[in-house]
Design a protein around this motif. Structure first.
Motif, PDB file in Angstrom:
ATOM      1  N   ASP A 122      19.457 -47.854  24.737  1.00  0.00           N
ATOM      2  CA  ASP A 122      20.180 -47.368  26.121  1.00  0.00           C
ATOM      3  C   ASP A 122      20.541 -48.555  27.071  1.00  0.00           C
ATOM      4  O   ASP A 122      20.897 -48.034  27.922  1.00  0.00           O
ATOM      5  N   TRP A 123      20.298 -49.470  26.719  1.00  0.00           N
ATOM      6  CA  TRP A 123      20.226 -50.647  27.795  1.00  0.00           C
ATOM      7  C   TRP A 123      21.874 -50.878  28.429  1.00  0.00           C
ATOM      8  O   TRP A 123      21.825 -51.484  29.525  1.00  0.00           O
TER       9      TRP A 123
ATOM     10  N   THR B  66      23.606 -48.152  29.121  1.00  0.00           N
ATOM     11  CA  THR B  66      24.141 -46.914  29.565  1.00  0.00           C
ATOM     12  C   THR B  66      24.992 -47.066  31.034  1.00  0.00           C
ATOM     13  O   THR B  66      25.951 -46.223  31.139  1.00  0.00           O
ATOM     14  N   VAL B  67      24.646 -48.044  31.631  1.00  0.00           N
ATOM     15  CA  VAL B  67      25.436 -48.419  32.785  1.00  0.00           C
ATOM     16  C   VAL B  67      25.772 -49.792  32.876  1.00  0.00           C
ATOM     17  O   VAL B  67      25.435 -50.440  32.000  1.00  0.00           O
TER      18      VAL B  67
ATOM     19  N   PHE C 212      32.019 -46.041  26.253  1.00  0.00           N
ATOM     20  CA  PHE C 212      31.956 -44.867  27.241  1.00  0.00           C
ATOM     21  C   PHE C 212      31.931 -45.538  28.573  1.00  0.00           C
ATOM     22  O   PHE C 212      32.189 -44.593  29.445  1.00  0.00           O
ATOM     23  N   VAL C 213      31.245 -46.885  28.841  1.00  0.00           N
ATOM     24  CA  VAL C 213      31.062 -47.244  30.128  1.00  0.00           C
ATOM     25  C   VAL C 213      32.614 -47.707  30.630  1.00  0.00           C
ATOM     26  O   VAL C 213      33.209 -48.617  30.020  1.00  0.00           O
TER      27      VAL C 213
ATOM     28  N   VAL D 164      24.270 -46.999  24.217  1.00  0.00           N
ATOM     29  CA  VAL D 164      24.294 -45.926  25.478  1.00  0.00           C
ATOM     30  C   VAL D 164      23.547 -44.614  25.216  1.00  0.00           C
ATOM     31  O   VAL D 164      23.952 -43.550  25.536  1.00  0.00           O
ATOM     32  N   ALA D 165      22.576 -44.755  24.357  1.00  0.00           N
ATOM     33  CA  ALA D 165      21.731 -43.534  24.015  1.00  0.00           C
ATOM     34  C   ALA D 165      20.704 -43.447  24.645  1.00  0.00           C
ATOM     35  O   ALA D 165      19.479 -43.994  24.197  1.00  0.00           O
ATOM     36  N   VAL D 166      20.694 -42.802  25.730  1.00  0.00           N
ATOM     37  CA  VAL D 166      19.692 -42.620  26.840  1.00  0.00           C
ATOM     38  C   VAL D 166      18.271 -42.208  26.087  1.00  0.00           C
ATOM     39  O   VAL D 166      18.227 -41.393  25.231  1.00  0.00           O
TER      40      VAL D 166
END
Lengths: 361, 361, 361, 361
Positions: free
Chosen positions: A160-161, A163-164, A217-218, A246-248
């Motif tokens: 998830d690193w 994700t943003v 996705f970002v 992006v898998a929180v």
């Protein structure tokens, strides 16, 4: 070592891995293409001045001609800078250990594969997960037919690193986020190849074809950060592969499940010391590293999880800091040892006295 | 190193731990009290002939006087043979790393504690579990009051390897099974002290008194193989401690739970990368090594479990074997690297073509 | 039913349990000793007016004489009010189902045990955990010798709801917190007896003696809220029992581990659908309710966890509310059914069309 | 009830579910289309003779005209026999509860959807998993924005009971294995629709398109037993769905993971009492049914897992068998109650006597 100058994560990991079993000694390196960084990094690692290079071609030439030249080189540069040094060292007859994925493009990779190494030089690609004892056991179990004919493979690698947007993406300095440097993909190159390799390594199956859906996705990201792929293997087995950055809630969650017509296997990185094995119609079995049913592989007896050695090393490392710099570390001391003996003595006394409360002697 | 000759488990572990972070080099040793074993073990480990000893007293004297003498000695002998070498080296001004429990008896331990080390020599007792990042985090969380006032401590260390009489017990060669050599106890000395130390290390509590019930379930065994102990700490906290070497189904299952009036902690060795933390009235939280809420401790980023370095090192170690002896090891090669690039390229192609099945390029 | 008026938790649970398999019908009750509460509670539950009582003695008399009198009575009053109605109904020849612990004191309990029931009336004590399929399997496995000779029993029951003083403790209305009403203990009576019964039920062992340490951690509390107990069973087995109502992070965590000289068992309430069974020297096995290796017990096939019926019942219950009151509940509808068919049809179409993206038909 | 004659699993489940909360009474049924089976099944369930039907059309007519006619009908026939009775009862103004999938084909399903129910009759499709408290909480959390914008959905439903050909497949009597009766698919109809519905229920997303790969791994099987599907939702979210009935080691393993740009959710049927929730950059949280952070839904307090009621009911059911038939069941008795009191009394005594061993009083 090529790359891996001060602050580089993978270089640091490679050095620990090389040291752990005592088979390697770091004696030369082109730790950076910037001469000043190469110098300072090399000195910090204790290299002799005449074996600090900033040009890997020069290093391959020099090391292959000196009598005490390196036997093996570790390449820990970004993906698109693997092939050139790998070629140089293989041609110079020096063994190569190289990070994955192999190259910045398939064409580059094929070029490298066409090289004829001098002196039988060998090549190791560091797909780390293949080094876990239970992953190797899983491979052996498939190979010897414990699962019967393989039908499905489910593999995933979730992080998830990303994700943003990260600071180095914002700054434009993230080579992983640049399609030209990463190997043409993002998540699929960085971790998808690990998942794919793990599935192949354990199942022994050859891929026939795939159907894929890749996303970024970002906003603004130029490479994929999530990949959904359906797999068809030669011989009729099928699979699914999910790779995501992006898998929180996931750190490095790589998991492999293999299903045959007789049994199945399940291994996950979050608990690498256990392999679940189920024969059709029987109760699930949990095989532990080096435990019953395992391959007896591993440096230490069963039950000490992977990581025991690292905990042990932490005591040694902290003690070195205490000795050298007087640092304050929470280490067990002589007083703890005496207290341990008091504890034993007290327990023996209470046990022999009708379980009455025994003050610590 | 004192003890740890060929075949000794703890010596092997100490050497890996010492090597991992690159702070130690093994240069001298009294690896056995039998001169022939000392010689062969020392040579196998690459020691110079003049630094192979069979008498630790001689070694302490010689090493403390030569200019390149050892800075630190690791003592990995049986429990009742810790104190004499420890005293010799401390008095010679050489730092000591020593296995637990400290001694064969409390009296011996106290004698050692009374020694005045020369040159400020330091002492490290290797209670390994205190080296796990999340154990240290647990200690920090208690110390800074995250749990409130501690009420109960539940600690256990369960193994099963002594469920039946072992071959060396039958042969009479098991020093652990001899009360005079083990430190006066069996399970309580071997693993009970680990459990006790872990409880003390994390909770910070001082033991007031205890009530104990010790057993030897295996006929003929002369030391305890199972210990049930109730604990009373100074200040009113209570606890239970269970140490067993006959608990079928357990390998090295050490677990600690600490309960305060505000929150609780749960850590277990079978999953050392997770610490469960629960505030009263809130949802349970799983803190991972180096993950959110942790202390940022650990050699590598979150999500790579403890053991990642060992897996990585296995690739290096196997590759060394391949190079040196031509051994056959299941290592990722250049061909795997090319295939990884084919995989990436195929996935990108299918994704751009309506998810149609794309044969591997 | 005796007790269990409006708002009482255990009465509600007993009524659901009675209804689930269709063997019981609630037709009479002394739901409260306060006539008005008895009336309103009885009417709310659909009892006929002439079968609503406020005096259990009167109820026992009346019901045992009318031709359609109750066959069974469920006693769900506080602990110290179990014995009197139990005696009355047993003497009236009516079967009794009664909450645990049996009584407010041992003397009371023994008095009840001395009663001779009329007409062979039977008595059931609701130690709920003995009703779990895998707890019964565990008992069977011990009984048939799968574990060999039992050596140790570890049992615990941890809750946290009494971590701080509760409102009814503050108000003085908590019968559980009053030693005279609870059975002489707090945690030990409320949940310690469950743990003890579970250990006895599964192991089949008889207790010989115990050594105990009880605490009241919350200031002002008059009964224990934490109990540490060491156990000695007849025949030489040993055990530990921990019961706590101040163990932050635990809801109803009852767990039992039984160790023999051949194998061990582990069952915990937080995952009641799995029983861990390990033979010495073999891999751990996970036996699921009604799965391979189980006793085939359970209302539904393996894999539907305990609770499946409750989820199913929730749909029925919600639908009743929708029908009766027009309530808004998130229930699957006809539209969901049509969409499900669209999903199936779309999947078949894509699969037959080279995995091309198929819009939902 | 329509269908659900003697021996039918789903009929049995529906009846328990209907009974559990006390809102339904079974009074009429067309339990089989074979008059003799309808009769015997109806009588076994206690139906009055004039309310046992073998023709659902006749039943719809008769029940809708009699003053005490059924309010609701449950349809538990094979998939291709859902639509006709559903239409009949909706047109007769009787509420319908119906198993999934809705129909044997999409066309049939759409026909039913076009029916105008009389008297506002409602329709419930029994997608059971939507009845779990934590599934409903998950849905609420997504709806209120706790996860941010949804990016990915991973859903899977794995079973293994069709790993080999079943006896009724061999006999040709398996309606699930006949494409015409099952709804056009095998695994995708039987469990894929559950997975799809669960993903939709929780995420609230609308499917845009899909890419599918269906297999029949077992030779001779005419419907799919394994389905790999990639999903694209309206608005840009993506997903993967895996449904398998040949996944050795899985019983009814339905699992849903939903990832947003702020947080993620993970729920699995093998542990239905826990929902994992992770906010980006924070520690993982475990939300328990009715515990902290939950929706307070559920019949009983937190910590009693789903299934507690079933265990409780087992005691009631067994006691009924004991009473009626004198069956031998392992139920807690009065003697256990007395022993429990002895245990409490002994513990209090030891605790007050310096923890000395106290024989059981």
């Amino acid at each position: 070592m090529i790359g891996g100058g001060t602050g580089a994560f993978m270089g640091y990991v490679h050095r620990i891995a090389a040291r752990l079993d005592g088979n390697y000694e770091l004696v030369a390196g082109a730790l950076s293409s910037r001469p000043d960084v190469a110098q300072s990094s090399g000195r910090a690692l204790g290299l002799a001045d005449d074996r600090i290079y900033s040009d890997f071609t020069e290093m391959a030439r020099a090391e292959s001609t000196r009598p005490d030249g390196v036997e093996v080189v570790a390449i820990v540069t970004p993906n698109h800078m693997h092939v050139a040094p790998a070629r140089a060292f293989l041609q110079a007859g020096i063994h190569v250990i190289c990070d994955k994925p192999l190259a910045g493009s398939l064409a580059e990779a094929e070029e490298l594969a066409a090289v004829t190494p001098a002196n039988g030089a060998r090549f190791l690609l560091t797909h780390t997960y293949t080094g876990y004892p239970l992953v190797r056991l899983a491979r052996d179990m498939v190979a010897r037919g414990d699962l019967g004919t393989i039908r499905m493979v489910q593999v995933e690698y979730a992080q998830d690193w990303l994700t943003v947007e990260t600071p180095d993406e914002q700054a434009g300095t993230a080579w992983r986020a640049d399609p030209a440097k990463s190997g043409g993909g993002g998540a699929i190159a960085d971790i998808g190849t690990h998942a794919y390799n793990l599935a192949r390594f354990v199942s022994g199956l050859q891929l026939h074809s795939l159907s894929a859906d890749l996303d970024s996705f970002v906003p603004g990201r130029r490479v994929d950060d999530n990949a959904h792929i359906m797999l068809r293997f030669q011989g009729g087995a099928k699979g699914m592969l999910w790779a995501s950055q992006v898998a929180v809630g996931n750190e490095n969650s790589i998991r492999l499940r293999v299903f045959g017509d007789k049994a199945s296997l399940d291994w996950q990185h979050t608990q690498p010391n256990e392999l679940t094995f189920t024969r059709f119609g029987e109760a699930r079995q949990i095989i532990t590293r080096n435990g019953a049913g395992s391959n007896g592989m591993g440096r230490i007896p069963s039950g000490h999880p992977e990581g025991y050695l690292e905990a042990f090393a932490t005591l040694y490392d902290d003690f070195a800091a205490v000795i050298r710099t007087g640092a304050d570390r929470p280490l067990p001391t002589l007083a703890d040892g005496v207290e341990g003996m008091r504890f034993i003595t007290s327990a023996l006394a209470s046990a022999q006295n009708d379980a009455r409360w025994q003050p610590l002697v």
